[in-house]
Motif scaffolding. Sequence first.
Motif, short mmCIF file in Angstrom:
data_model
loop_
_atom_site.label_atom_id
_atom_site.label_comp_id
_atom_site.label_asym_id
_atom_site.label_seq_id
_atom_site.Cartn_x
_atom_site.Cartn_y
_atom_site.Cartn_z
N TYR A 1 47.67 -39.69 8.48
CA TYR A 1 49.08 -40.01 8.21
C TYR A 1 49.53 -38.65 7.19
CZ TYR A 1 49.18 -44.36 10.36
OH TYR A 1 48.99 -45.31 11.29
N ILE B 1 59.04 -48.90 4.55
CA ILE B 1 58.43 -48.61 6.05
C ILE B 1 57.56 -49.76 6.31
CG2 ILE B 1 57.21 -47.13 7.51
CD1 ILE B 1 58.11 -44.56 5.82
N LYS C 1 57.74 -38.32 11.31
CA LYS C 1 58.38 -38.87 12.19
C LYS C 1 57.53 -38.84 13.56
CE LYS C 1 62.83 -38.36 13.11
NZ LYS C 1 64.01 -37.72 13.15
N ASN C 2 56.69 -37.86 13.82
CA ASN C 2 55.93 -37.78 14.78
C ASN C 2 54.73 -38.91 15.05
OD1 ASN C 2 54.89 -36.18 17.22
ND2 ASN C 2 53.22 -35.76 16.04
N LEU D 1 55.18 -41.96 13.15
CA LEU D 1 55.67 -43.54 12.72
C LEU D 1 56.90 -43.84 13.30
CD1 LEU D 1 55.07 -43.02 8.83
CD2 LEU D 1 53.60 -44.54 10.51
N PRO D 2 57.34 -45.11 13.70
CA PRO D 2 58.48 -45.35 14.26
C PRO D 2 59.41 -45.50 13.03
CG PRO D 2 57.23 -47.12 13.99
CD PRO D 2 56.20 -46.18 13.61
N VAL D 3 59.72 -44.50 12.59
CA VAL D 3 60.78 -44.58 11.15
C VAL D 3 61.98 -43.70 11.18
CG1 VAL D 3 59.04 -45.28 9.66
CG2 VAL D 3 59.15 -42.92 10.12
N THR D 4 62.97 -43.87 10.39
CA THR D 4 64.10 -43.26 10.64
C THR D 4 63.79 -41.92 9.43
OG1 THR D 4 65.03 -44.27 8.73
CG2 THR D 4 65.43 -45.03 10.97
#
Length: 222
Positions: free
Chosen positions: A18, A28, A207-208, A210-213
Amino acid sequence: MKRKLESMEDLLQAVEYYGFLPFFPNDIPGFSVEEMCAPAYWFAEDRDGPWEWKGPAAQTKRCAYGKLFRKKAGFVSREWLPELVNLRRDGYDFDARCDDGLVFHKDEELYNTVHAEGEILSKFLKKKLDYRKGGNTGFETCITRLQMQTYLCVSDFIRLKDKNGRPYGWAVAQYTTPEHLFGYDYVTSAYKSEPKVSEEKMIAHLKNLLPVTEVQIRKLLK
């Protein structure tokens, strides 16, 4: 998060994958050591867990550890450390920040003492600078700010020993500078880029994975 941490090596691999890994839950969901590690590994008598892994993990120099995420503890991988340093320091070495009048006096005292010692346990750092009842105050505020700015980090946790050489109590944080652990040239290698460029690199990376903004990531890296 799919990753499950059952050993120090699992932890190190997660940090390297990560690039950044908070120790405690944050904005998150699931993205923390605490949430990735089963309850059986916390304060168990028959096995080590995250509290025991963090010092040795820092000693491998595969990552840096400290209060790096919203004034709470976490890890950043060796690979991504220069980018975080560039963002958080805004291109300033500590001396340059002092020259521009951007450093509190107590922060300067703390940093200079750690820098001169190379590595120093928090107990002895407090003693040197008279952080005691009736003396200096605000140690945690200052030491946390210096870690958030990436000028200091934790290199290990060490248990103190009594007069008979027997360890006692909780392990105590040992502070150092990232430059002491990884070398000045490496730690400052992203200075050639604008801090904004480092920030965008870190955002794209997370962003690549994790499903995050973008908002969540910026808040984590702020």
